[in-house]
Write a protein that holds these residues in place. Structure first.
Motif, PDB file in Angstrom:
ATOM      1  N   PRO B 120       0.844  -1.202   0.000  1.00 56.27           N
ATOM      2  CA  PRO B 120       0.000   0.000   0.000  1.00 56.27           C
ATOM      3  C   PRO B 120       0.881   1.255   0.000  1.00 56.27           C
ATOM      4  O   PRO B 120       1.921   1.277   0.666  1.00 56.27           O
ATOM      5  N   ILE B 121       0.444   2.275  -0.720  1.00 57.54           N
ATOM      6  CA  ILE B 121       1.264   3.479  -0.850  1.00 57.54           C
ATOM      7  C   ILE B 121       1.459   4.153   0.512  1.00 57.54           C
ATOM      8  O   ILE B 121       2.482   4.791   0.753  1.00 57.54           O
ATOM      9  N   GLY B 122       0.496   3.962   1.406  1.00 60.45           N
ATOM     10  CA  GLY B 122       0.602   4.533   2.741  1.00 60.45           C
ATOM     11  C   GLY B 122       1.829   4.053   3.498  1.00 60.45           C
ATOM     12  O   GLY B 122       2.281   4.717   4.423  1.00 60.45           O
ATOM     13  N   SER B 123       2.371   2.886   3.103  1.00 60.06           N
ATOM     14  CA  SER B 123       3.546   2.350   3.801  1.00 60.06           C
ATOM     15  C   SER B 123       4.856   2.806   3.155  1.00 60.06           C
ATOM     16  O   SER B 123       5.925   2.452   3.619  1.00 60.06           O
ATOM     17  N   PHE B 124       4.771   3.602   2.099  1.00 66.76           N
ATOM     18  CA  PHE B 124       5.987   4.100   1.432  1.00 66.76           C
ATOM     19  C   PHE B 124       6.656   5.174   2.303  1.00 66.76           C
ATOM     20  O   PHE B 124       6.021   5.796   3.150  1.00 66.76           O
ATOM     21  N   SER B 125       7.951   5.418   2.019  1.00 70.93           N
ATOM     22  CA  SER B 125       8.628   6.549   2.656  1.00 70.93           C
ATOM     23  C   SER B 125       8.106   7.845   2.019  1.00 70.93           C
ATOM     24  O   SER B 125       7.476   7.798   0.954  1.00 70.93           O
ATOM     25  N   THR B 126       8.398   8.979   2.642  1.00 65.25           N
ATOM     26  CA  THR B 126       7.905  10.260   2.094  1.00 65.25           C
ATOM     27  C   THR B 126       8.422  10.463   0.671  1.00 65.25           C
ATOM     28  O   THR B 126       7.669  10.882  -0.213  1.00 65.25           O
ATOM     29  N   GLY B 127       9.695  10.161   0.468  1.00 66.29           N
ATOM     30  CA  GLY B 127      10.269  10.323  -0.867  1.00 66.29           C
ATOM     31  C   GLY B 127       9.560   9.450  -1.884  1.00 66.29           C
ATOM     32  O   GLY B 127       9.252   9.894  -3.000  1.00 66.29           O
ATOM     33  N   GLN B 128       9.295   8.217  -1.512  1.00 65.48           N
ATOM     34  CA  GLN B 128       8.612   7.292  -2.426  1.00 65.48           C
ATOM     35  C   GLN B 128       7.190   7.763  -2.710  1.00 65.48           C
ATOM     36  O   GLN B 128       6.706   7.658  -3.840  1.00 65.48           O
ATOM     37  N   LYS B 129       6.541   8.279  -1.674  1.00 64.73           N
ATOM     38  CA  LYS B 129       5.167   8.787  -1.867  1.00 64.73           C
ATOM     39  C   LYS B 129       5.176   9.923  -2.880  1.00 64.73           C
ATOM     40  O   LYS B 129       4.317   9.984  -3.764  1.00 64.73           O
ATOM     41  N   ASN B 130       6.142  10.831  -2.732  1.00 64.74           N
ATOM     42  CA  ASN B 130       6.237  11.951  -3.677  1.00 64.74           C
ATOM     43  C   ASN B 130       6.484  11.447  -5.092  1.00 64.74           C
ATOM     44  O   ASN B 130       5.884  11.938  -6.060  1.00 64.74           O
ATOM     45  N   GLN B 131       7.378  10.471  -5.196  1.00 63.85           N
ATOM     46  CA  GLN B 131       7.674   9.917  -6.524  1.00 63.85           C
ATOM     47  C   GLN B 131       6.417   9.299  -7.123  1.00 63.85           C
ATOM     48  O   GLN B 131       6.098   9.521  -8.299  1.00 63.85           O
ATOM     49  N   PHE B 132       5.710   8.562  -6.306  1.00 64.95           N
ATOM     50  CA  PHE B 132       4.508   7.901  -6.831  1.00 64.95           C
ATOM     51  C   PHE B 132       3.442   8.922  -7.237  1.00 64.95           C
ATOM     52  O   PHE B 132       2.767   8.766  -8.251  1.00 64.95           O
ATOM     53  N   GLU B 133       3.333   9.966  -6.427  1.00 67.52           N
ATOM     54  CA  GLU B 133       2.370  11.041  -6.730  1.00 67.52           C
ATOM     55  C   GLU B 133       2.664  11.636  -8.114  1.00 67.52           C
ATOM     56  O   GLU B 133       1.760  11.842  -8.929  1.00 67.52           O
ATOM     57  N   VAL B 134       3.935  11.877  -8.358  1.00 62.24           N
ATOM     58  CA  VAL B 134       4.313  12.474  -9.644  1.00 62.24           C
ATOM     59  C   VAL B 134       4.138  11.453 -10.777  1.00 62.24           C
ATOM     60  O   VAL B 134       3.709  11.811 -11.877  1.00 62.24           O
ATOM     61  N   ILE B 135       4.451  10.212 -10.498  1.00 60.25           N
ATOM     62  CA  ILE B 135       4.271   9.168 -11.523  1.00 60.25           C
ATOM     63  C   ILE B 135       2.811   9.144 -11.990  1.00 60.25           C
ATOM     64  O   ILE B 135       2.525   9.114 -13.190  1.00 60.25           O
TER      65      ILE B 135
END
Lengths: 170, 244
Positions: B120-135
């Motif tokens: 789940p994206i909620g378990s990503f690190s902040t950096g990963q969340k940002n990357q996924f958001e932009v993706i």
């Protein structure tokens, strides 16, 4: 032989919401409400037994004995159903609130080409749950009313047997 | 082209945007700069129709409605993904909702950033969340990609990677409107800079023009904002009681 699979509810719920927990909670409460409603049966058969007296080991109908009204026997039996209905309303509100939890996924939902997608995903399951709650409550009332009407010995139903029936339903 | 005419947004009697007019043609990478509270986020939210406003915003001459909203995507530091959903499930959801969703680009970017697909994206690190958001914003298949401080919390290596990838993958018709405080970092990557202050556009310049004039983007921004270099030393002197 093809295995029967229940249709997935997930696509009718907010994306990523733990629908299993919600479904299990609802079923548990529905079971509890059903058990609570069965209180009617306890009251009913208690009163039913009182219609008789024991004469030489034979159950004999007491002359002029009458059952209480249906409404009196139903007293508080359906109490959990309105509560359950309120919970489905709360679930709908929670589904909307979900889009502000942990992120602002509301931004995604509000810019979907399908303007109804947000409402569809927030309201479908609570409405289904509300429908099930209402139909199940009415079915139980119907079953209890049938028992009251057809199991009670003829002549033991009071003249005002069905007074307050709609109060029970509503 | 997104065309904004006399856009005004008032919050509690305060003008968050004041008669803003701006044109965002296709194929540009535009930096949107301004202090906190200048109106950058409000501008993006107005474009997306999240806020009521006065004025006019059109996309190729048409108002932005559900009919054409899929042509605009949005990546925000507040995050707009679903925390309980995996990357794979997001892909499915987006593909179902946005007809132009690019699964190929999604796969490529997921591989590049080595993001987990089944967590789940909620378990990503902040950096990963940002990357996924932009993706997600890049893969929606939008012509206009609005990014509001998308790299807040990412380290410099992550950000640099992203700029390079972005430059490499953008199609000629895709426009990026990037709101950020990282002016120097994005100066080599944007083609145009728009400056916003107190809800008004106070600067709008092509980076090429600045280069021709021998000026840097930072110099332009400081000049436009009337930045006073002696401000810090004055304040320090006042605070420490020393004479300048």
């Amino acid at each position: 032989m093809r295995k029967f699979r229940l249709p997935s509810l997930q696509r009718h719920a907010p994306p990523g919401l733990n629908i299993k927990a919600e479904r299990n909670g609802f079923l548990l409460l529905l079971g509890a409400a059903t058990l609570c409603s069965a209180n009617f049966l306890l009251w009913y058969f208690d009163e039913y037994d009182r219609l008789f007296y024991n004469h030489l080991g034979i159950k004999t109908l007491t002359p002029h004995a009458q059952m209480p009204t249906f409404a009196a026997l139903m007293e508080n039996s359906m109490l959990l159903f309105p509560f359950l209905a309120l919970l489905t309303v709360a679930a709908a509100i929670d589904h909307y609130a979900y889009h502000w939890k942990g992120s602002k996924s509301i931004y995604t939902m509000r810019r979907l080409p399908n303007r109804w997608e947000l409402h569809r995903r927030c309201l479908t399951l609570p409405l289904i749950a509300l429908g099930i709650t209402v139909v199940w409550a009415l079915a139980l009332i119907g079953i209890y009313a049938a028992i009251y009407q057809f199991v009670t010995p003829a002549g033991c139903l009071p003249p005002d047997a069905w007074d307050g029936f709609w109060r029970t339903v509503l | 082209m997104i065309e904004i005419n006399n856009l005004t947004k008032v919050y509690n009697r305060k003008r968050a945007l004041d008669e803003v007019s701006l044109k965002l043609p296709q194929g540009q990478i535009i930096g949107l700069f301004g202090e906190n509270g200048a109106g950058k986020t409000t501008l993006m939210k107005c474009i997306l129709g999240f806020l009521r406003y006065e004025g006019e915003i059109t996309l190729d001459g048409e108002p932005v409605t559900r009919k054409n909203i899929a042509r605009i995507s949005f990546a925000t530091c507040e995050h707009s993904f679903f925390p309980g959903l995996t990357a794979e499930a997001h892909k499915e959801f987006y593909a179902g909702q946005f007809p132009a969703f690019s699964a190929k680009r999604f796969e490529g970017l997921m591989d590049f950033f080595e993001l987990p697909r089944k967590k789940p994206i909620g378990s990503f690190s902040t950096g990963q969340k940002n990357q996924f958001e932009v993706i997600l914003a890049l893969c929606q298949g939008a012509d206009y990609i609005l990014m509001d401080e998308p790299f807040a919390g990412n380290d410099i290596f992550n950000r640099e990677d992203f700029y390079k990838v972005l430059l490499g993958i953008l199609e000629p018709h895709e426009t990026v409107l990037l709101s950020t405080h990282l002016i120097e970092e994005v100066s080599g990557f944007i083609g145009r800079a728009v400056l916003i202050r107190n809800g008004r556009i106070v600067g709008d310049v092509m980076v090429d023009e600045l280069e021709e004039q021998g000026r840097t983007l930072m110099e332009y921004i400081k000049t436009t904002y009337h930045y006073r270099p002696d401000r810090v030393s004055k304040a320090l002197n006042e605070l420490t009681g020393e004479e300048g």
